[in-house]
Scaffold this active site. Structure first.
Site, PDB file in Angstrom:
ATOM      1  CE  LYS A 162      -4.490   0.819   0.474  1.00  0.00           C
ATOM      2  NZ  LYS A 162      -5.613   0.097  -0.083  1.00  0.00           N
ATOM      3  N   GLY A 187     -26.233   1.164   2.055  1.00  0.00           N
ATOM      4  CA  GLY A 187     -25.398   1.854   1.069  1.00  0.00           C
ATOM      5  C   GLY A 187     -25.798   1.503  -0.350  1.00  0.00           C
ATOM      6  N   GLY A 233     -24.514   2.780  -3.164  1.00  0.00           N
ATOM      7  CA  GLY A 233     -23.485   3.408  -3.980  1.00  0.00           C
ATOM      8  C   GLY A 233     -23.098   2.540  -5.167  1.00  0.00           C
TER       9      GLY A 233
HETATM   10  P1  NAD Z   1     -19.759   4.482  -2.695  1.00  0.00           P
HETATM   11  O1  NAD Z   1     -19.164   5.671  -2.031  1.00  0.00           O
HETATM   12  O2  NAD Z   1     -20.126   4.550  -4.133  1.00  0.00           O
HETATM   13  O3  NAD Z   1     -21.075   4.023  -1.900  1.00  0.00           O
HETATM   14  C1  NAD Z   1     -21.208   4.066  -0.519  1.00  0.00           C
HETATM   15  C2  NAD Z   1     -22.640   4.499  -0.223  1.00  0.00           C
HETATM   16  O4  NAD Z   1     -22.871   4.378   1.183  1.00  0.00           O
HETATM   17  C3  NAD Z   1     -22.919   5.957  -0.622  1.00  0.00           C
HETATM   18  O5  NAD Z   1     -24.076   6.018  -1.430  1.00  0.00           O
HETATM   19  C4  NAD Z   1     -23.112   6.652   0.738  1.00  0.00           C
HETATM   20  O6  NAD Z   1     -24.029   7.710   0.671  1.00  0.00           O
HETATM   21  C5  NAD Z   1     -23.633   5.501   1.585  1.00  0.00           C
HETATM   22  N1  NAD Z   1     -23.481   5.695   3.040  1.00  0.00           N
HETATM   23  C6  NAD Z   1     -22.437   6.257   3.696  1.00  0.00           C
HETATM   24  N2  NAD Z   1     -22.662   6.233   5.023  1.00  0.00           N
HETATM   25  C7  NAD Z   1     -23.853   5.610   5.191  1.00  0.00           C
HETATM   26  C8  NAD Z   1     -24.644   5.302   6.338  1.00  0.00           C
HETATM   27  N3  NAD Z   1     -24.243   5.592   7.571  1.00  0.00           N
HETATM   28  N4  NAD Z   1     -25.822   4.657   6.139  1.00  0.00           N
HETATM   29  C9  NAD Z   1     -26.241   4.359   4.896  1.00  0.00           C
HETATM   30  N5  NAD Z   1     -25.551   4.635   3.790  1.00  0.00           N
HETATM   31  C10 NAD Z   1     -24.380   5.279   3.935  1.00  0.00           C
HETATM   32  O7  NAD Z   1     -18.725   3.282  -2.423  1.00  0.00           O
HETATM   33  P2  NAD Z   1     -18.683   1.873  -3.157  1.00  0.00           P
HETATM   34  O8  NAD Z   1     -17.661   1.912  -4.227  1.00  0.00           O
HETATM   35  O9  NAD Z   1     -20.063   1.416  -3.452  1.00  0.00           O
HETATM   36  O10 NAD Z   1     -18.082   0.963  -1.985  1.00  0.00           O
HETATM   37  C11 NAD Z   1     -18.880   0.593  -0.871  1.00  0.00           C
HETATM   38  C12 NAD Z   1     -17.977   0.034   0.212  1.00  0.00           C
HETATM   39  O11 NAD Z   1     -17.275  -1.103  -0.284  1.00  0.00           O
HETATM   40  C13 NAD Z   1     -16.901   1.002   0.700  1.00  0.00           C
HETATM   41  O12 NAD Z   1     -16.715   0.789   2.072  1.00  0.00           O
HETATM   42  C14 NAD Z   1     -15.667   0.580  -0.073  1.00  0.00           C
HETATM   43  O13 NAD Z   1     -14.474   0.872   0.623  1.00  0.00           O
HETATM   44  C15 NAD Z   1     -15.875  -0.914  -0.164  1.00  0.00           C
HETATM   45  N6  NAD Z   1     -15.222  -1.537  -1.328  1.00  0.00           N
HETATM   46  C16 NAD Z   1     -15.484  -1.068  -2.583  1.00  0.00           C
HETATM   47  C17 NAD Z   1     -14.871  -1.662  -3.682  1.00  0.00           C
HETATM   48  C18 NAD Z   1     -15.145  -1.163  -5.088  1.00  0.00           C
HETATM   49  O14 NAD Z   1     -14.767  -1.846  -6.052  1.00  0.00           O
HETATM   50  N7  NAD Z   1     -15.773  -0.024  -5.280  1.00  0.00           N
HETATM   51  C19 NAD Z   1     -13.990  -2.749  -3.494  1.00  0.00           C
HETATM   52  C20 NAD Z   1     -13.762  -3.235  -2.203  1.00  0.00           C
HETATM   53  C21 NAD Z   1     -14.391  -2.608  -1.121  1.00  0.00           C
END
Ligand code: NAD
Length: 352
Positions: A80, A184, A186
């Protein structure tokens, strides 16, 4: 404090500090273990209060990547990098150029990729200085989506495949009619909801912003839920796809679901919560195993001779890995998060 005495130091192979005054760059790269292959792990830019805080983060995160790569059947180790600074205020092209040179100076022992505060455009700048930058271009795509460098479609598919295997194991059923609560909506959460809907699951969704919820209600017939209510719902599965430490001393006593698994990193506020879930008969899919679709995607994008099919097949191995963890956890009467760590250590302790 020296690196070797640091509480997060865990026999890391290489920790490098880099400073470029002209470019305003202060950065650290930590390579935890390369027994299985070169280290891969994102570059995070964050307004750390001091270098000590940055060192703690990079040591901890690089170790996590070794475990994640090993459990994802990748010929990769864990590493990292962190840049000290506020990405919204301090980031410059010169800084990213300097970071590219820093990554290059390790000669391929460490490959970097995206993490918080770093965008694909930043990686492109770094890639002008080094060939050891991953996640710059995507050639294979998934679920009909055009590749844009964001591995979320692969992460979501991996979480779906893993949840399917977990439900089969715990509930002896497929996903038809199974009630799933997703925290979430997202990049990953919404795509996971799409897969689950297609498999016949009943969805309950929440977010702190309305857009994702409204879309899930309209397009997928999901039931909207207030953020503070999601963990206490009378559902079969909880999928944390928002933030870390969401399974904690507040949410734990309220959980009625029999399966927990989502995309968020570090879902358990502390490792002991895994032991409590095990005692309560709640099946926990270890987060770094379940959400490995993204790193598998990045790995395949760099392979010259991969394919959409090879990427998909590799992601589907997540289901088999989880079943291996669950079977061993049952046989040894241990928590799934503990067993996952032991299997990962067995894998990366031996050189490839
Ligand atoms: P993102 O930011 O697109 O989505 C996260 C969502 O969670 C957002 O819509 C946000 O508004 C919502 N949120 C935040 N706090 C919240 C709460 N207290 N209650 C309800 N909703 C809440 O992120 P993502 O890319 O969808 O990733 C989601 C999670 O998975 C993150 O923790 C990220 O680190 C992890 N992750 C993502 C990937 C990837 O490929 N994108 C890979 C491994 C891990």
């Amino acid at each position: 404090m020296s690196v070797f005495d640091h509480p997060e130091f865990d026999n890391h192979e290489h920790v490098a500090f880099y400073h470029d005054k002209e470019a305003g760059l202060s950065a650290i790269i930590a390579v935890h273990n390369t027994n299985l292959g070169p280290a891969l792990g994102g570059c995070r830019m964050w307004p750390y209060i001091n270098s000590s805080e940055a060192l703690t983060d990079v040591l901890r995160l690089s170790k996590g990547m070794t475990y994640k790569a090993a459990m994802a059947n990748l010929k990769l180790g864990g590493g990292k990098s962190v840049i000290i600074g506020d990405p919204r205020k301090a980031k410059t092209k010169e800084m990213m150029t300097a970071m590219g040179k820093f990554v290059d100076s390790l000669g391929g022992k460490y490959f970097t990729a995206e993490d918080s505060g770093i965008a694909v455009t930043d990686l492109q700048t770094m890639a002008e200085q080094s060939e050891y930058i991953a996640g710059v271009q995507a050639q294979y795509h998934f679920a009909g989506e055009k590749p844009d460098g964001n591995p979320a479609p692969s992460t979501a598919y991996g979480v779906f495949v893993g949840l399917k295997a977990s439900v089969e194991y715990a509930l002896k059923s497929d996903l038809q009619g199974v009630k799933v609560a997703i925290q979430g909506m997202g990049h990953v959460g919404f795509r996971l909801a799409q897969h689950l809907k297609a498999a016949g699951a009943e969805l309950f969704v929440t977010d702190i912003y309305p857009e994702g919820i409204e879309r899930a209600v309209e397009e997928l017939g999901a039931t909207p839920v207030a953020p503070e209510e999601i963990y206490a719902l009378d559902v079969d599965v909880i999928a944390p796809c928002a933030l870390g430490a969401s399974i904690n001393d507040t949410t734990l006593p309220t959980i009625k679901a029999r399966v927990i698994g989502g995309a968020a990193n570090n879902q358990l506020a502390r490792e002991e919560i895994g032991d409590i879930l095990h005692k309560q008969g709640i099946l926990y899919a270890p987060d770094y195993v379940l959400n490995a679709g993204g790193i598998i995607d990045i790995y395949h994008q760099r392979m010259e001779s991969s394919s959409n099919e090879a990427l998909r097949a590799h992601i589907e191995e997540i289901g088999d890995t989880l079943k291996e963890i669950y079977t061993r956890a049952d046989a040894e009467q241990k928590a799934t998060n503990r067993v996952a760590n032991v299997i990962a250590e067995e894998r990366f302790s031996n050189k490839a």
